[in-house]
Design a protein around this motif. Structure first.
Motif, short mmCIF file in Angstrom:
data_model
loop_
_atom_site.label_atom_id
_atom_site.label_comp_id
_atom_site.label_asym_id
_atom_site.label_seq_id
_atom_site.Cartn_x
_atom_site.Cartn_y
_atom_site.Cartn_z
N LEU A 1 0.85 -1.19 0.00
CA LEU A 1 0.00 0.00 0.00
C LEU A 1 0.89 1.24 0.00
CD1 LEU A 1 -2.66 1.55 0.28
CD2 LEU A 1 -2.57 1.09 2.75
N GLY B 1 0.75 5.39 0.18
CA GLY B 1 -0.09 6.53 0.48
C GLY B 1 0.67 7.84 0.35
N THR C 1 -2.72 2.30 -4.25
CA THR C 1 -2.44 3.67 -3.85
C THR C 1 -3.64 4.31 -3.14
OG1 THR C 1 -3.16 4.56 -5.99
CG2 THR C 1 -0.83 3.97 -5.76
N ALA C 2 -3.32 5.29 -2.30
CA ALA C 2 -4.36 6.03 -1.57
C ALA C 2 -3.85 7.43 -1.28
CB ALA C 2 -4.71 5.31 -0.27
N THR C 3 -4.75 8.38 -1.24
CA THR C 3 -4.39 9.77 -0.96
C THR C 3 -5.03 10.30 0.31
OG1 THR C 3 -6.21 10.54 -2.38
CG2 THR C 3 -4.03 10.31 -3.41
N ARG C 4 -5.94 9.54 0.90
CA ARG C 4 -6.62 9.97 2.12
C ARG C 4 -6.33 9.03 3.28
NH1 ARG C 4 -12.81 10.57 0.57
NH2 ARG C 4 -12.41 8.37 0.10
N ASP D 1 -8.80 6.17 3.64
CA ASP D 1 -8.60 5.08 2.67
C ASP D 1 -7.47 4.16 3.11
OD1 ASP D 1 -10.63 6.02 1.08
OD2 ASP D 1 -9.32 7.21 -0.20
N ILE D 2 -6.41 4.74 3.65
CA ILE D 2 -5.27 3.94 4.12
C ILE D 2 -5.71 3.02 5.25
CG2 ILE D 2 -3.03 4.06 5.30
CD1 ILE D 2 -2.48 6.62 3.75
N ILE E 1 -8.08 0.27 3.72
CA ILE E 1 -7.36 -0.71 2.89
C ILE E 1 -6.48 -1.60 3.75
CG2 ILE E 1 -5.61 -0.97 1.08
CD1 ILE E 1 -6.72 1.62 -0.16
#
Length: 286
Positions: free
Chosen positions: A8, A10, A34-37, A40-41, A44
């Motif tokens: 993951l 981020g 991938t994550a931007t918030r 979300d991290i 996930i």
């Protein structure tokens, strides 16, 4: 997707995410999510349990705090890519395993893949050695040595890069100064050459390497008594899954010299033509 094959990543900027993904192109057999918030991290990490989480935020500490708030026993290994403006040391709980690396040095200088591959190898090795424990539980026993080994490798690499830049600058100045100044500049260059070959760095590296890979060098020497000290140094770097480029930078040599030495190592070890030296050393038991 199998859970142990997910990484993951981020970041709060799409530019950083793209740069990280590009840097990890050589890390095979893993799926990148991938994550931007922050939310979300957390979600996930809860749903797929990635083998590793890479964070590149303006405030990595805030993300770590959020992960701990969600789960006090959070144990997924983290690699935090630190920005230049991030000056404070990260505060983490005892059970967490957190590696750090400069974003600029890792991504922009193309060293991220080597560091990530080394962490993945450590995770795999630790998991295989004791499947009944989590990686964090096992890694706590040798986490300090592992991070010190990575630190010494990166510091040595950075040191050589800086010294090379100084040498280049001296070359530019050399043609425009008088004879007395030229002599002083050459004295500085000779000092740099001696410093680049400083044995103390290797001794420190070797000490931490052997803490993580006990008896590797001893068994290798007994199995192949023809190996020189230089050969064993190469074997350590290959055991850590360093690329030819990483070895070239650390030893201050060219790519052809690295390839030639690896070829000679294969001959000394009497490996078959189809056998890969790097894979052979990584699978060699300590």
């Amino acid at each position: 997707m199998t859970t142990h094959k997910n990484i993951l990543i981020g970041s709060d900027t799409s530019t950083s995410l793209a740069a990280i993904l590009k840097s990890l192109q050589t890390v095979n057999e893993y799926s990148f999510i991938t994550a931007t918030r922050v939310s979300d991290i957390i979600q996930i990490s809860k749903s797929i349990q990635p083998i590793l989480i890479i964070l590149s935020f303006r405030d990595n500490q805030n993300i770590i705090n959020s992960l701990i708030s969600y789960n006090n026993s959070f144990t997924i290994p983290l690699l935090c890519l630190r920005q230049q403006q991030e000056r404070k040391e990260l505060k983490i709980q005892d059970q967490m395993v957190v590696f750090t690396q400069s974003f600029e040095y890792g991504v922009q200088s193309n060293h991220l893949s080597t560091n990530v591959q080394g962490i993945l190898n450590l995770i795999q090795k630790t998991t295989q050695s004791s499947s009944s424990k989590t990686f964090a539980q096992n890694a706590l026993q040798n986490n300090d040595q592992t991070k010190d080994l990575t630190r010494f490798t990166l510091e040595l690499d950075q040191k050589k890069a800086i010294l090379d830049k100084i040498k280049e600058r001296i070359k530019q100045l050399y043609v425009n100064v008088d004879a007395s100044t030229k002599a002083q500049l050459m004295s500085i260059v000779n000092t740099i050459k001696m410093t680049k070959n400083d044995r103390k760095h290797w001794d420190e590296f070797k000490r931490y390497f052997e803490n993580i890979n006990p008896n590797f060098l001893k068994n290798l020497s007994e199995k192949f008594p023809c190996l020189t000290a230089k050969d064993l140094k190469y074997c350590c770097y290959l055991k850590m899954n360093m690329s030819n480029e990483d070895i070239r930078l650390i030893l201050g040599i060219n790519q052809e010299s690295v390839r030639t030495h690896k070829y000679r190592l294969k001959k000394k070890m009497v490996l078959e033509k189809h056998q890969d030296l790097r894979n052979y050393l990584q699978t060699l038991t300590n």
